[in-house]
Scaffold this motif. Structure first.
Motif, PDB file in Angstrom:
ATOM      1  N   SER A  85       5.240 -13.841  33.689  1.00 32.04           N
ATOM      2  CA  SER A  85       4.400 -15.036  33.657  1.00 32.04           C
ATOM      3  C   SER A  85       3.089 -14.812  34.390  1.00 32.04           C
ATOM      4  CB  SER A  85       5.136 -16.210  34.299  1.00 32.04           C
ATOM      5  OG  SER A  85       4.292 -17.338  34.393  1.00 32.04           O
ATOM      6  N   LEU A  86       2.033 -15.492  33.933  1.00 30.74           N
ATOM      7  CA  LEU A  86       0.755 -15.496  34.643  1.00 30.74           C
ATOM      8  C   LEU A  86       0.661 -16.708  35.557  1.00 30.74           C
ATOM      9  CD1 LEU A  86      -1.675 -14.498  31.732  1.00 30.74           C
ATOM     10  CD2 LEU A  86      -0.581 -13.029  33.428  1.00 30.74           C
ATOM     11  N   TYR A  87       1.730 -17.486  35.558  1.00 28.75           N
ATOM     12  CA  TYR A  87       1.797 -18.704  36.361  1.00 28.75           C
ATOM     13  C   TYR A  87       1.696 -18.362  37.845  1.00 28.75           C
ATOM     14  CZ  TYR A  87       3.873 -23.115  38.066  1.00 28.75           C
ATOM     15  OH  TYR A  87       4.137 -24.294  38.705  1.00 28.75           O
ATOM     16  N   GLN A  88       0.677 -18.860  38.507  1.00 25.08           N
ATOM     17  CA  GLN A  88       0.462 -18.709  39.950  1.00 25.08           C
ATOM     18  C   GLN A  88       0.127 -17.279  40.373  1.00 25.08           C
ATOM     19  OE1 GLN A  88       4.021 -20.549  41.697  1.00 25.08           O
ATOM     20  NE2 GLN A  88       2.796 -22.350  42.160  1.00 25.08           N
ATOM     21  N   MET A  89      -0.240 -16.397  39.436  1.00 24.98           N
ATOM     22  CA  MET A  89      -0.651 -15.045  39.808  1.00 24.98           C
ATOM     23  C   MET A  89      -2.092 -15.060  40.298  1.00 24.98           C
ATOM     24  SD  MET A  89       1.039 -12.508  36.916  1.00 24.98           S
ATOM     25  CE  MET A  89       0.459 -11.038  37.770  1.00 24.98           C
ATOM     26  N   SER A  90      -2.405 -14.183  41.259  1.00 26.50           N
ATOM     27  CA  SER A  90      -3.770 -14.093  41.769  1.00 26.50           C
ATOM     28  C   SER A  90      -4.644 -13.321  40.798  1.00 26.50           C
ATOM     29  CB  SER A  90      -3.767 -13.380  43.127  1.00 26.50           C
ATOM     30  OG  SER A  90      -3.404 -12.015  42.954  1.00 26.50           O
ATOM     31  N   LYS A  91      -5.964 -13.400  40.948  1.00 25.07           N
ATOM     32  CA  LYS A  91      -6.892 -12.668  40.091  1.00 25.07           C
ATOM     33  C   LYS A  91      -6.652 -11.170  40.188  1.00 25.07           C
ATOM     34  CE  LYS A  91     -10.615 -16.098  40.268  1.00 25.07           C
ATOM     35  NZ  LYS A  91     -12.033 -16.349  40.682  1.00 25.07           N
ATOM     36  N   GLN A  92      -6.356 -10.696  41.378  1.00 21.43           N
ATOM     37  CA  GLN A  92      -6.111  -9.263  41.579  1.00 21.43           C
ATOM     38  C   GLN A  92      -4.851  -8.816  40.842  1.00 21.43           C
ATOM     39  OE1 GLN A  92      -6.756 -11.479  44.009  1.00 21.43           O
ATOM     40  NE2 GLN A  92      -8.811 -10.817  44.672  1.00 21.43           N
ATOM     41  N   GLU A  93      -3.808  -9.641  40.909  1.00 27.57           N
ATOM     42  CA  GLU A  93      -2.547  -9.304  40.229  1.00 27.57           C
ATOM     43  C   GLU A  93      -2.732  -9.299  38.715  1.00 27.57           C
ATOM     44  OE1 GLU A  93       0.876 -11.016  43.269  1.00 27.57           O
ATOM     45  OE2 GLU A  93      -0.270 -12.430  42.031  1.00 27.57           O
ATOM     46  N   ILE A  94      -3.485 -10.260  38.206  1.00 26.92           N
ATOM     47  CA  ILE A  94      -3.736 -10.332  36.762  1.00 26.92           C
ATOM     48  C   ILE A  94      -4.558  -9.139  36.304  1.00 26.92           C
ATOM     49  CG2 ILE A  94      -4.923 -11.645  34.954  1.00 26.92           C
ATOM     50  CD1 ILE A  94      -4.107 -14.194  36.475  1.00 26.92           C
ATOM     51  N   SER A  95      -5.559  -8.778  37.083  1.00 26.66           N
ATOM     52  CA  SER A  95      -6.401  -7.622  36.749  1.00 26.66           C
ATOM     53  C   SER A  95      -5.586  -6.339  36.685  1.00 26.66           C
ATOM     54  CB  SER A  95      -7.525  -7.491  37.783  1.00 26.66           C
ATOM     55  OG  SER A  95      -8.341  -6.391  37.500  1.00 26.66           O
ATOM     56  N   ALA A  96      -4.585  -6.224  37.560  1.00 24.15           N
ATOM     57  CA  ALA A  96      -3.771  -5.010  37.640  1.00 24.15           C
ATOM     58  C   ALA A  96      -2.853  -4.834  36.436  1.00 24.15           C
ATOM     59  CB  ALA A  96      -2.945  -5.030  38.923  1.00 24.15           C
ATOM     60  N   ILE A  97      -2.502  -5.922  35.749  1.00 19.19           N
ATOM     61  CA  ILE A  97      -1.567  -5.805  34.628  1.00 19.19           C
ATOM     62  C   ILE A  97      -2.254  -5.887  33.266  1.00 19.19           C
ATOM     63  CG2 ILE A  97       0.302  -6.799  36.005  1.00 19.19           C
ATOM     64  CD1 ILE A  97      -0.008  -9.361  34.266  1.00 19.19           C
ATOM     65  N   LYS A  98      -3.581  -5.998  33.246  1.00 18.88           N
ATOM     66  CA  LYS A  98      -4.299  -6.210  31.989  1.00 18.88           C
ATOM     67  C   LYS A  98      -4.060  -5.110  30.962  1.00 18.88           C
ATOM     68  CE  LYS A  98      -8.207  -9.335  32.445  1.00 18.88           C
ATOM     69  NZ  LYS A  98      -9.676  -9.463  32.348  1.00 18.88           N
ATOM     70  N   ARG A  99      -3.892  -3.893  31.395  1.00 20.47           N
ATOM     71  CA  ARG A  99      -3.724  -2.764  30.464  1.00 20.47           C
ATOM     72  C   ARG A  99      -2.267  -2.523  30.073  1.00 20.47           C
ATOM     73  NH1 ARG A  99      -8.294   0.177  29.774  1.00 20.47           N
ATOM     74  NH2 ARG A  99     -10.000  -0.195  31.257  1.00 20.47           N
ATOM     75  N   GLN A 100      -1.355  -3.295  30.617  1.00 16.09           N
ATOM     76  CA  GLN A 100       0.050  -3.124  30.279  1.00 16.09           C
ATOM     77  C   GLN A 100       0.348  -3.736  28.909  1.00 16.09           C
ATOM     78  OE1 GLN A 100       2.728  -4.439  33.394  1.00 16.09           O
ATOM     79  NE2 GLN A 100       1.416  -3.605  35.015  1.00 16.09           N
ATOM     80  N   MET A 101       1.444  -3.303  28.306  1.00 15.92           N
ATOM     81  CA  MET A 101       1.846  -3.799  26.997  1.00 15.92           C
ATOM     82  C   MET A 101       2.736  -5.029  27.150  1.00 15.92           C
ATOM     83  SD  MET A 101       1.973  -3.665  23.684  1.00 15.92           S
ATOM     84  CE  MET A 101       1.422  -2.030  23.176  1.00 15.92           C
ATOM     85  N   PHE A 102       2.388  -6.086  26.424  1.00  7.50           N
ATOM     86  CA  PHE A 102       3.190  -7.309  26.423  1.00  7.50           C
ATOM     87  C   PHE A 102       3.430  -7.739  24.988  1.00  7.50           C
ATOM     88  CE2 PHE A 102       0.983  -7.357  30.498  1.00  7.50           C
ATOM     89  CZ  PHE A 102       2.027  -7.612  31.372  1.00  7.50           C
ATOM     90  N   ARG A 103       4.571  -8.406  24.770  1.00 10.71           N
ATOM     91  CA  ARG A 103       4.905  -8.888  23.426  1.00 10.71           C
ATOM     92  C   ARG A 103       5.305 -10.364  23.488  1.00 10.71           C
ATOM     93  NH1 ARG A 103       5.081  -5.372  19.361  1.00 10.71           N
ATOM     94  NH2 ARG A 103       4.972  -3.153  19.873  1.00 10.71           N
ATOM     95  N   CYS A 104       5.097 -11.027  22.367  1.00 11.84           N
ATOM     96  CA  CYS A 104       5.432 -12.447  22.266  1.00 11.84           C
ATOM     97  C   CYS A 104       6.950 -12.619  22.196  1.00 11.84           C
ATOM     98  CB  CYS A 104       4.769 -13.050  21.035  1.00 11.84           C
ATOM     99  SG  CYS A 104       5.257 -14.761  20.714  1.00 11.84           S
ATOM    100  N   PRO A 105       7.546 -13.494  23.013  1.00 10.94           N
ATOM    101  CA  PRO A 105       8.996 -13.707  22.945  1.00 10.94           C
ATOM    102  C   PRO A 105       9.443 -14.408  21.673  1.00 10.94           C
ATOM    103  CG  PRO A 105       7.972 -15.219  24.505  1.00 10.94           C
ATOM    104  CD  PRO A 105       6.902 -14.253  24.089  1.00 10.94           C
ATOM    105  N   THR A 106       8.498 -14.999  20.926  1.00  9.80           N
ATOM    106  CA  THR A 106       8.845 -15.692  19.685  1.00  9.80           C
ATOM    107  C   THR A 106       8.783 -14.767  18.476  1.00  9.80           C
ATOM    108  OG1 THR A 106       8.022 -17.786  20.560  1.00  9.80           O
ATOM    109  CG2 THR A 106       8.256 -17.624  18.163  1.00  9.80           C
ATOM    110  N   CYS A 107       7.654 -14.030  18.329  1.00 10.85           N
ATOM    111  CA  CYS A 107       7.451 -13.213  17.123  1.00 10.85           C
ATOM    112  C   CYS A 107       7.411 -11.711  17.389  1.00 10.85           C
ATOM    113  CB  CYS A 107       6.155 -13.640  16.433  1.00 10.85           C
ATOM    114  SG  CYS A 107       4.659 -13.218  17.362  1.00 10.85           S
ATOM    115  N   ASN A 108       7.411 -11.299  18.646  1.00 10.14           N
ATOM    116  CA  ASN A 108       7.407  -9.888  19.062  1.00 10.14           C
ATOM    117  C   ASN A 108       6.078  -9.176  18.793  1.00 10.14           C
ATOM    118  OD1 ASN A 108       9.027  -7.985  20.471  1.00 10.14           O
ATOM    119  ND2 ASN A 108       9.206  -6.785  18.587  1.00 10.14           N
TER     120      ASN A 108
END
Length: 226
Positions: A13-36
């Motif tokens: 979740s991006l819920y309550q994450m800091s700007k630094q934490e969000i910046s650190a995960i931007k290049r990671q791979m994520f998929r939609c839990p509904t459609c993949n």
């Protein structure tokens, strides 16, 4: 959307994450839990951090037009139950009734569907969803957003026909459940009794979600939907 599956297949979740934490995960791979589908992290000065589908995506989650309050609330309720050790799923699709629950959990061997209702929908739709859950022995636990919490005094609350469709009955009295995403508090209005057209008396109990234990806050005895 505020959450996605990470490379380990776990909800992130991006819920309550800091700007630094969000910046650190931007290049990671994520998929939609509904459609993949692959998702991208979107964040900036003018947008709320979120996961984004490709422009031409046909994912069902994009068509629902969910509010930030609804998305935030669903995640908070899911996380709250997960941290208490319950078997819990966010937005699972239930094939038997062709219905997607906001949160599905197991408690004492029984399934419960938590529905966080922020918008106003036709009462017939509330009854249809409730009946579908009951048909497959899933207990529907409706929790209302704060748009529907209209207080008119210290122990007074305004109810219309829509809000009344979510009344629960236990301990020989009627109850309503609310969740405030801004203050992160669960609210239970108990012993509701009418004193006029929309005016009702009720005992209003509010508690931070971090201090509430399921089922203590919701279930003091057998709960039945009205």
């Amino acid at each position: 959307m505020l959450y996605a599956l990470n490379t380990e297949g776990k909800l992130q979740s991006l819920y309550q994450m800091s700007k630094q934490e969000i910046s650190a995960i931007k290049r990671q791979m994520f998929r939609c839990p509904t459609c993949n589908e692959p998702l991208q992290v979107r964040a900036g000065l003018k947008v709320i951090p979120h996961f984004s589908h490709p422009p031409k995506s046909d994912c069902a989650s994009m068509k629902k037009g969910e509010s930030l309050e609804h998305e935030t609330g669903k995640w908070a309720l899911y996380e709250w139950l997960f941290e208490q050790g319950y078997e819990v799923h966010l937005e699972p699709y239930i094939e038997e009734i062709q219905q997607r629950a906001d949160v599905l959990m197991k408690h004492n061997g029984k399934k419960l569907a938590l529905e966080y209702q922020c918008s106003t929908i036709p009462i017939r739709e509330v009854r249809k969803r409730t009946a579908a859950y009951k048909k497959i022995e899933v207990f529907p636990l409706w929790i209302l957003g704060m748009k529907h919490f209209q207080r008119s005094g210290p122990e007074q609350i305004l109810l219309n026909d829509f809000i009344r469709s979510f009344l629960y009955f236990w301990h020989n009295s009627y109850h309503l459940l609310f969740f405030d995403t801004s203050s992160k508090r669960i609210i239970r209005v108990s012993h509701i009794r009418s004193i006029g057209m929309r005016q009702n008396y009720g005992s209003i109990h509010s508690i931070p979600i971090s201090e509430a234990l399921f089922p203590n806050f919701f279930f003091q005895t057998t709960l039945q939907i009205h």
